[in-house]
Scaffold this motif. Structure first.
Motif, PDB file in Angstrom:
ATOM      1  N   ALA A 264       7.442 -27.606  25.381  1.00  0.00           N
ATOM      2  CA  ALA A 264       6.383 -26.707  24.917  1.00  0.00           C
ATOM      3  C   ALA A 264       6.919 -25.292  24.717  1.00  0.00           C
ATOM      4  O   ALA A 264       6.519 -24.592  23.777  1.00  0.00           O
ATOM      5  CB  ALA A 264       5.235 -26.690  25.920  1.00  0.00           C
TER       6      ALA A 264
ATOM      7  N   THR B 187       6.697 -23.429  20.975  1.00  0.00           N
ATOM      8  CA  THR B 187       5.935 -22.200  20.754  1.00  0.00           C
ATOM      9  C   THR B 187       6.827 -20.959  20.646  1.00  0.00           C
ATOM     10  O   THR B 187       6.329 -19.837  20.557  1.00  0.00           O
ATOM     11  CB  THR B 187       4.921 -21.993  21.893  1.00  0.00           C
ATOM     12  OG1 THR B 187       5.611 -21.981  23.156  1.00  0.00           O
ATOM     13  CG2 THR B 187       3.889 -23.116  21.913  1.00  0.00           C
TER      14      THR B 187
ATOM     15  N   TYR C 228       1.793 -29.206  23.557  1.00  0.00           N
ATOM     16  CA  TYR C 228       2.217 -28.948  22.186  1.00  0.00           C
ATOM     17  C   TYR C 228       1.712 -30.114  21.357  1.00  0.00           C
ATOM     18  O   TYR C 228       1.214 -31.111  21.907  1.00  0.00           O
ATOM     19  CB  TYR C 228       3.737 -28.801  22.075  1.00  0.00           C
ATOM     20  CG  TYR C 228       4.538 -29.956  22.664  1.00  0.00           C
ATOM     21  CD1 TYR C 228       4.996 -30.995  21.861  1.00  0.00           C
ATOM     22  CD2 TYR C 228       4.831 -29.994  24.021  1.00  0.00           C
ATOM     23  CE1 TYR C 228       5.714 -32.052  22.388  1.00  0.00           C
ATOM     24  CE2 TYR C 228       5.552 -31.044  24.571  1.00  0.00           C
ATOM     25  CZ  TYR C 228       5.988 -32.063  23.756  1.00  0.00           C
ATOM     26  OH  TYR C 228       6.696 -33.118  24.298  1.00  0.00           O
TER      27      TYR C 228
END
Length: 330
Positions: free
Chosen positions: A80, A84, A111
């Motif tokens: 994740a 991001t 995610y």
């Protein structure tokens, strides 16, 4: 030139300058250290692989390459973080087979899934070993299989946590044997191996990377390997494959891939792929990988498109196993 035309000409020239600057910036990538995020604790197989890769990439990129361990939630927290991250090529993910099993194992991911990433190429493949405590009476896989069949629920099968390579291999083993064992999850390979050596648990399906030193030291018994062919490592050369031991077509490899956040600029992706290809030809990296029983990838899966296609196939393959076992995590 009237005022309106001068303004239009000025804007056009500004756009040209900005595009040229952006092109130059990309051509000079990387201008600062690159971080490889490993979604597991330091000291484990994935961490070792990432550190070897970091050194080989450093030589190709002429830039510092840092390894950052972001463990937790079966590797999803580290994934994740990369999903991001700013899509500029400076934050990358080194992940194993769990990258493809997470969409099936976890009802909610931090995610969106495998489409949140750009694929840079497969790194390596490593078989696992089926190992057991030294006090087991079975001396071969055939004898072990008979022992399991007497009452599989009394057999304690350790693994390093939901989503770990040992957990996935264990699921496949139980499916192939049609035997439901008592699985014992641990917070990592270290404590699981410690209890196996101590005789607290019976069996474990673990990467050769970690198993070989324990086998060589006589601390655990090796019953089989999960590769298609027998391994060349001295400690495992005489150990049969599960396929030749009666589990037809049984083959599980723990692979690792390199990923970037989605929408990373194409020129940056191309440079990273080129660096990865060069890194995987590094004699020192190859030597270290082979010493651990790991094969460096040299085939078409080094191509981003082929890498993604391979992962999609693994997602489908493991979804069937996970669904059949009802092995879900919150």
């Amino acid at each position: 030139m009237d005022k309106l035309n001068r303004r239009a000409w000025g804007l056009a020239m500004a756009s040209v300058v900005l595009l040229a600057a952006a092109s130059t910036a990309r051509a000079e990538f990387p201008e600062k250290p690159v971080t490889l995020v490993v979604p597991f604790a330091a000291g484990g197989p994935s961490d070792k692989i990432a550190r070897d890769l970091a050194e080989a990439l450093r030589k190709r990129l002429n830039q510092t390459v840092i390894v950052e361990n972001v463990g937790g939630a079966g590797g999803t927290l580290g994934a994740a973080k990369v999903a991001t991250a700013t899509a500029d090529g400076y934050t990358l993910l080194v992940h194993h087979i769990g990258f493809a099993t997470a969409p099936s194992l976890y009802r909610k991911l931090p995610y969106k899934g495998i489409d949140d990433f750009e694929y840079l190429g497969l790194i390596n493949e490593a078989p696992s070993t089926l190992i057991g405590r030294t006090t087991l009476s079975a001396a071969s896989f055939a004898e072990l299989r008979k022992w399991i069949a007497t009452d599989s629920t009394k057999v304690n099968l350790a693994h390093a946590g939901v989503g770990s390579a040992s957990h996935l291999c264990g699921l496949m083993l139980q499916s192939a044997l049609k035997a439901e064992m008592t699985t014992v999850p641990y917070k990592g390979t270290g404590p699981a191996m410690t209890d196996l050596i101590g005789g607290t648990v019976d069996l474990m399906c673990e990467q050769a990377t970690n198993a070989v030193p324990q086998i060589e030291g006589g601390k655990v018994k090796a019953f089989a390997v999960t590769s298609k062919e027998r391994m060349k490592l001295p400690a495992l050369a005489a150990v049969p494959t599960l396929a030749e031991s009666g589990l037809t077509d049984f083959s599980v490899s723990v692979w690792h891939g390199l990923y970037a956040p989605r929408n990373t600029p194409v020129p940056v992706l191309a440079k990273l792929n080129e660096a990865l290809r060069g890194a995987l030809k590094d004699p020192e990296l190859i030597k270290r990988q082979e010493a651990l029983g790991i094969s460096v990838v040299t085939d078409s899966r080094l191509e981003p498109a082929a890498h993604k296609k391979f992962v999609e196939g693994e997602v489908a393959r493991w979804a069937t196993v996970i669904k059949a076992a009802g092995a879900y995590a919150d």
